[in-house]
Scaffold this motif. Structure first.
Motif, PDB file in Angstrom:
ATOM      1  N   PHE A 141       0.082   4.730   3.841  1.00 19.50           N
ATOM      2  CA  PHE A 141      -0.598   3.802   3.888  1.00 19.50           C
ATOM      3  C   PHE A 141      -2.170   3.624   3.617  1.00 19.50           C
ATOM      4  N   PHE A 142      -2.794   4.751   4.262  1.00 13.43           N
ATOM      5  CA  PHE A 142      -4.230   4.920   3.888  1.00 13.43           C
ATOM      6  C   PHE A 142      -4.671   5.118   2.615  1.00 13.43           C
ATOM      7  N   ARG A 143      -3.699   6.052   1.729  1.00  8.01           N
ATOM      8  CA  ARG A 143      -3.877   6.417   0.337  1.00  8.01           C
ATOM      9  C   ARG A 143      -3.684   5.067  -0.288  1.00  8.01           C
ATOM     10  N   GLY A 144      -2.897   4.018  -0.046  1.00  3.24           N
ATOM     11  CA  GLY A 144      -2.605   2.945  -0.818  1.00  3.24           C
ATOM     12  C   GLY A 144      -3.698   1.876  -0.450  1.00  3.24           C
ATOM     13  N   LEU A 145      -4.329   2.094   0.419  1.00  2.74           N
ATOM     14  CA  LEU A 145      -5.504   1.021   0.734  1.00  2.74           C
ATOM     15  C   LEU A 145      -6.889   1.785   0.215  1.00  2.74           C
ATOM     16  N   GLY A 146      -6.963   2.650  -0.156  1.00  2.00           N
ATOM     17  CA  GLY A 146      -8.083   3.241  -0.807  1.00  2.00           C
ATOM     18  C   GLY A 146      -8.686   4.103   0.133  1.00  2.00           C
ATOM     19  N   VAL A 147      -8.468   4.736   1.079  1.00  2.00           N
ATOM     20  CA  VAL A 147      -9.015   5.756   1.889  1.00  2.00           C
ATOM     21  C   VAL A 147      -7.972   7.109   2.166  1.00  2.00           C
ATOM     22  N   PRO A 148      -7.850   7.856   1.141  1.00  2.00           N
ATOM     23  CA  PRO A 148      -6.720   8.870   1.253  1.00  2.00           C
ATOM     24  C   PRO A 148      -7.291   9.866   2.315  1.00  2.00           C
ATOM     25  N   VAL A 149      -6.252   9.901   3.199  1.00  2.00           N
ATOM     26  CA  VAL A 149      -6.382  10.986   4.476  1.00  2.00           C
ATOM     27  C   VAL A 149      -5.824  12.511   3.896  1.00  2.00           C
ATOM     28  N   TYR A 150      -6.517  13.456   3.938  1.00  2.00           N
ATOM     29  CA  TYR A 150      -6.197  14.655   3.360  1.00  2.00           C
ATOM     30  C   TYR A 150      -5.896  15.565   4.715  1.00  2.00           C
ATOM     31  N   GLU A 151      -4.676  15.944   4.713  1.00  2.00           N
ATOM     32  CA  GLU A 151      -4.144  16.565   5.747  1.00  2.00           C
ATOM     33  C   GLU A 151      -4.299  18.189   5.809  1.00  2.00           C
ATOM     34  N   GLY A 152      -5.039  18.639   6.633  1.00  2.00           N
ATOM     35  CA  GLY A 152      -5.330  20.276   6.470  1.00  2.00           C
ATOM     36  C   GLY A 152      -4.486  20.898   7.480  1.00  2.00           C
ATOM     37  N   TYR A 153      -4.513  22.215   7.684  1.00  2.00           N
ATOM     38  CA  TYR A 153      -3.692  22.927   8.563  1.00  2.00           C
ATOM     39  C   TYR A 153      -4.557  24.170   9.046  1.00  2.00           C
ATOM     40  N   GLY A 154      -4.610  24.394  10.237  1.00  2.00           N
ATOM     41  CA  GLY A 154      -5.347  25.738  10.601  1.00  2.00           C
ATOM     42  C   GLY A 154      -5.334  25.599  12.209  1.00  2.00           C
ATOM     43  N   LEU A 155      -5.706  26.865  12.746  1.00  2.00           N
ATOM     44  CA  LEU A 155      -5.730  27.384  14.037  1.00  2.00           C
ATOM     45  C   LEU A 155      -6.972  27.546  14.591  1.00  2.00           C
ATOM     46  N   THR A 156      -7.069  27.813  15.938  1.00  2.00           N
ATOM     47  CA  THR A 156      -8.305  28.579  16.528  1.00  2.00           C
ATOM     48  C   THR A 156      -8.303  29.764  15.941  1.00  2.00           C
ATOM     49  N   GLU A 157      -7.303  30.483  15.696  1.00  2.00           N
ATOM     50  CA  GLU A 157      -7.240  31.851  15.233  1.00  2.00           C
ATOM     51  C   GLU A 157      -7.509  32.087  13.884  1.00  2.00           C
ATOM     52  N   THR A 158      -7.534  30.744  13.121  1.00  2.00           N
ATOM     53  CA  THR A 158      -7.871  30.948  11.493  1.00  2.00           C
ATOM     54  C   THR A 158      -9.330  30.530  11.475  1.00  2.00           C
ATOM     55  N   THR A 159     -10.168  30.170  12.427  1.00  2.00           N
ATOM     56  CA  THR A 159     -11.487  29.638  12.498  1.00  2.00           C
ATOM     57  C   THR A 159     -11.376  28.141  11.710  1.00  2.00           C
ATOM     58  N   ALA A 160     -10.391  27.408  12.316  1.00  2.00           N
ATOM     59  CA  ALA A 160      -9.976  26.269  11.720  1.00  2.00           C
ATOM     60  C   ALA A 160      -9.280  26.116  10.334  1.00  2.00           C
ATOM     61  N   ALA A 191       0.890  -1.374  -0.107  1.00  2.00           N
ATOM     62  CA  ALA A 191      -0.020  -0.023  -0.019  1.00  2.00           C
ATOM     63  C   ALA A 191       0.971   1.225  -0.063  1.00  2.00           C
ATOM     64  N   ILE A 192       1.911   1.301   0.753  1.00  2.00           N
ATOM     65  CA  ILE A 192       2.639   2.444   0.842  1.00  2.00           C
ATOM     66  C   ILE A 192       3.650   2.536  -0.406  1.00  2.00           C
ATOM     67  N   GLU A 193       4.150   1.588  -1.282  1.00  2.00           N
ATOM     68  CA  GLU A 193       4.614   1.591  -2.486  1.00  2.00           C
ATOM     69  C   GLU A 193       3.740   1.905  -3.408  1.00  2.00           C
ATOM     70  N   TYR A 194       2.604   1.500  -3.397  1.00  2.00           N
ATOM     71  CA  TYR A 194       1.603   1.962  -4.391  1.00  2.00           C
ATOM     72  C   TYR A 194       1.251   3.339  -4.014  1.00  2.00           C
ATOM     73  N   SER A 195       1.068   4.040  -3.092  1.00  2.00           N
ATOM     74  CA  SER A 195       0.631   5.308  -2.796  1.00  2.00           C
ATOM     75  C   SER A 195       2.107   6.208  -3.185  1.00  2.00           C
ATOM     76  N   LYS A 196       2.874   5.783  -2.991  1.00  2.00           N
ATOM     77  CA  LYS A 196       4.196   6.663  -3.335  1.00  2.00           C
ATOM     78  C   LYS A 196       4.540   6.411  -4.926  1.00  2.00           C
ATOM     79  N   ALA A 197       4.008   5.614  -5.593  1.00  2.00           N
ATOM     80  CA  ALA A 197       4.171   5.459  -7.090  1.00  2.00           C
ATOM     81  C   ALA A 197       3.388   6.414  -7.579  1.00  2.00           C
ATOM     82  N   LEU A 198       2.069   6.732  -7.031  1.00  2.00           N
ATOM     83  CA  LEU A 198       1.230   7.415  -7.526  1.00  2.00           C
ATOM     84  C   LEU A 198       1.710   8.908  -7.810  1.00  2.00           C
ATOM     85  N   ASP A 199       2.511   9.347  -7.037  1.00  2.00           N
ATOM     86  CA  ASP A 199       3.441  10.627  -7.128  1.00  2.00           C
ATOM     87  C   ASP A 199       4.348  10.936  -8.259  1.00  2.00           C
ATOM     88  N   ASN A 200       4.652   9.380  -8.800  1.00  2.00           N
ATOM     89  CA  ASN A 200       5.403   9.533 -10.022  1.00  2.00           C
ATOM     90  C   ASN A 200       4.830   9.638 -11.342  1.00  2.00           C
TER      91      ASN A 200
END
Length: 634
Positions: A399-418, A342-351
């Motif tokens: 790992f999660f992207r490779g198994l078919g559940v892509p987890v999208y990481e976001g960024y924010g703080l209380t001061e940016t209303t999430a 799964a990890i190898e497959y996900s990394k290959a998606l970026d190539n």
């Protein structure tokens, strides 16, 4: 018209029209807003408009009388207005602050809108907050009313309620709290009953009089380094954040029929922002507060959208591994091979060439044998998973992207209303994405990430000094150290306040190394130390479930404590392997020279973790000062 896409963006495959502008001699990256707000638009008016346009749309699935019932848009708004009349009957005036302390449940969202409908300001408190934290927020906010969930919460507030003569019961307290309504003791029904004499027109008038620059809520920061600060978030901040979410790529799921289980504390801005967004979009939402039985909720509601902090996904992965390992060496080996694929497959998606035919074939085999079962843990219908609150391991993301559940990481703080950045439209594992539409980001001279945009707060309640220090010319100085690529992808490299400066003058950002060490199954927490010391070291806590299995595999009695095992060569070897992996990513001067295994894990109950699982480093370092001293004296 959207700005032109740069060559760098074309090369990366991104479709986000990031613009780059000069700010005081350095680049600033902006994502233009893909929406316009009417002058009188806010979250309350948006939910009313939805109820008028689609009154029979099911917005919530909630427990009642030992079963789950549907709540339509019209029913929800009617109930909001009934509760709001009760708040008005209790003397809540426009601008008055109302405490809301409760676990994640339907009534939390109901009270959120009802307080706004009464013209009030919501002051959320985490249900796990200590008595001193609750007292500070009640007194600092000047709240006049409180809504709690349990008797325990009510007990925390009772001594702050004003006596009949208007003086605080607690001597010397500046509390202005007049009454507490407890959800588990029919508090919501009581409000509805007491509001019968208030005219509907009064609620309509108060709603129409809400202005976008009015304070909608005062959200107190988690206080990892001191007393919580109250972030003033306006009605404009909240509706801007909602529209930004729904008009970003992830907003494709913001449609009637989409199901979501809301389980993170709604006192946290990210959970609340997503909850508001999906409600206003017409999705169907179920609340669930017991994370220990979360899989039951996911299997029942089969959500298409899942939101969780990194620890949730890490535990899902660790639990799957434990289950496989308990099935014997063959199943354990199968899981490990499936995980690696799964990890190898996900990394290959970026190539550019993508996964090879052989890798695709292996991936299909493991999809039938392993991945399909793991997706079922989330209900089997998940299209998108989101994470935020802290950094997520790149390996776990792959790992999660490779198994078919892509987890999208976001960024924010209380001061940016999430959320102010997310990697949905062009995911680059290891980054927290590009500025979300309507936001901008840059790096200041100190290497800190600075954010601007419609979600940035107006300042700290009763704290002009902190406001002037952290909010400069519309840019919020986050305190997070980072980098921004040509395509606008933001990478977090650490916290400015967490920076370690050794006795030799070497500056070390502990975050990335701690993250690598935490990837080891046995490790729960890893905290680097070494400020002013001759070399870097690390405090390690162990995952109880993994440790139990580790002892079982080695015929070590289950009763043997961590303190007794701390000098075990096999255990120390496991931890050293994790540290060696982290050390391989940095220069020799930055490498960890020693470690110490603490005799227990860190907990929120002991005030060592925030409700969003961030470590309160100052508390931990003070509490385990003796352990730190032993590292440098032996």
């Amino acid at each position: 018209m959207s700005p032109p896409v740069t060559e760098a963006q074309q090369a990366s495959g991104t479709t986000v029209p990031i613009t780059v502008e000069d700010y005081q001699g350095a680049p600033a990256y902006f994502a233009p807003a893909r929406f316009e707000l009417a002058e009188d638009e806010n979250c309350l008016s948006a939910i009313r408009a939805l109820a008028k346009a689609s009154p029979h749309l099911v917005l919530f699935n909630r427990p009642a009388n030992y079963e789950w019932i549907n709540v339509t848009a019209r029913e929800f708004v009617e109930e909001v207005d009934e509760v709001a009349r009760g708040l008005v009957a209790q003397g809540v005036k426009p601008g008055d602050r109302v405490i809301l302390i409760s676990g994640t449940r339907y009534e939390w969202t109901l009270m959120d809108f009802a307080i706004w409908a009464a013209g009030g300001v919501v002051v959320p408190i985490y249900p796990s907050s200590s008595a001193s934290q609750v007292q500070w927020i009640v007194e600092d906010s000047g709240a006049v009313l409180a809504v709690t969930e349990t008797r325990e919460h009510t007990d925390l507030l009772e001594h702050l309620v004003l006596q009949s003569d208007g003086t605080p019961q607690l001597s010397g307290s500046p509390s202005q709290l007049r009454r507490v309504f407890e959800i588990n003791s029919a508090g919501v029904d009581t409000l509805r009953f007491e509001g019968r004499g208030v005219e509907e027109e009064e609620i309509t008038r108060r709603g129409e009089n809400l202005r976008q620059d009015d304070i909608a809520s005062i959200n107190y920061t988690s206080g990892t380094t001191g007393k919580p600060k109250g972030c003033m978030l306006t009605h404009y901040n909240w509706i801007f954040e909602v529209r930004a979410i729904l008009n970003d790529g992830i907003g494709a799921l913001g449609r009637p029929g989409t199901r979501i289980v809301t389980y993170l504390p709604l006192a946290h801005v990210l959970s609340r922002a997503v909850s508001l967004a999906v409600a206003i979009a017409g999705c169907t939402q179920a609340h669930w507060s017991d994370t220990s039985t979360l899989t039951t909720a996911l299997e029942r509601f089969r959500p298409q959208l899942v939101l969780g902090v990194p620890r949730v996904y890490e535990k899902v992965r660790a639990g799957a591994y434990r289950k496989a390992a308990d099935g014997g060496p063959i199943k354990e080996a199968l899981f490990k091979r499936a995980e690696a694929t799964a990890i190898e497959y996900s990394k290959a998606l970026d190539n550019p060439d993508g996964p090879s035919k052989l890798l695709q074939a292996r991936h299909r085999v493991y999809d039938r044998l392993v991945y399909k079962k793991l997706r079922a843990v989330f209900g089997g219908q998940v299209e998108v998973a989101i994470t935020g609150g802290s950094a997520m391991s790149s390996e776990v993301s792959h790992f999660f992207r490779g198994l078919g559940v892509p987890v999208y990481e976001g960024y924010g703080l209380t001061e940016t209303t999430a959320a102010c950045a997310i990697g949905f439209e062009h995911q680059v594992v290891g980054s927290v994405g590009q500025p979300m539409n309507g936001f901008g980001a840059r790096i200041n001279d100190a290497g800190e990430i600075c954010i601007t945009g419609g979600g940035v707060f107006t300042g700290y309640w009763n704290n002009e000094k902190a406001t002037s220090e952290e909010l400069i010319d519309g840019w919020f100085t986050t305190g997070d150290l980072g980098e921004i690529s040509e395509t606008g992808h933001i990478k977090i490299t650490g916290r400015k306040k967490d920076l370690i400066v050794t006795a030799g003058g070497k500056n070390i950002s502990p975050g990335p190394m701690e993250e690598i060490i935490r990837e080891h199954p046995l490790v729960s927490q890893a905290l680097m130390v070494g400020d002013g010391k001759p070399f870097p070291a690390v405090l390690v806590t162990l995952d109880e479930e993994q440790l139990t299995r580790w002892k079982l595999d080695r015929n070590i009695p289950a009763s043997r404590s961590i303190a007794e095992l701390a000098t075990d060569r096999a255990l120390q070897g496991e931890i050293q392997d994790a540290i060696n992996l982290a050390n391989s990513t940095v220069s020799r001067a930055e490498q960890i020279k020693k470690f110490r295994i603490l005799d227990r894990d860190l907990t929120e109950e002991d005030n060592e973790l925030t409700p969003t699982m961030k470590v309160k480093r100052n508390v931990v370092f003070e509490r385990f000062a003796e352990d730190i001293d032993k590292i440098y004296t032996r």
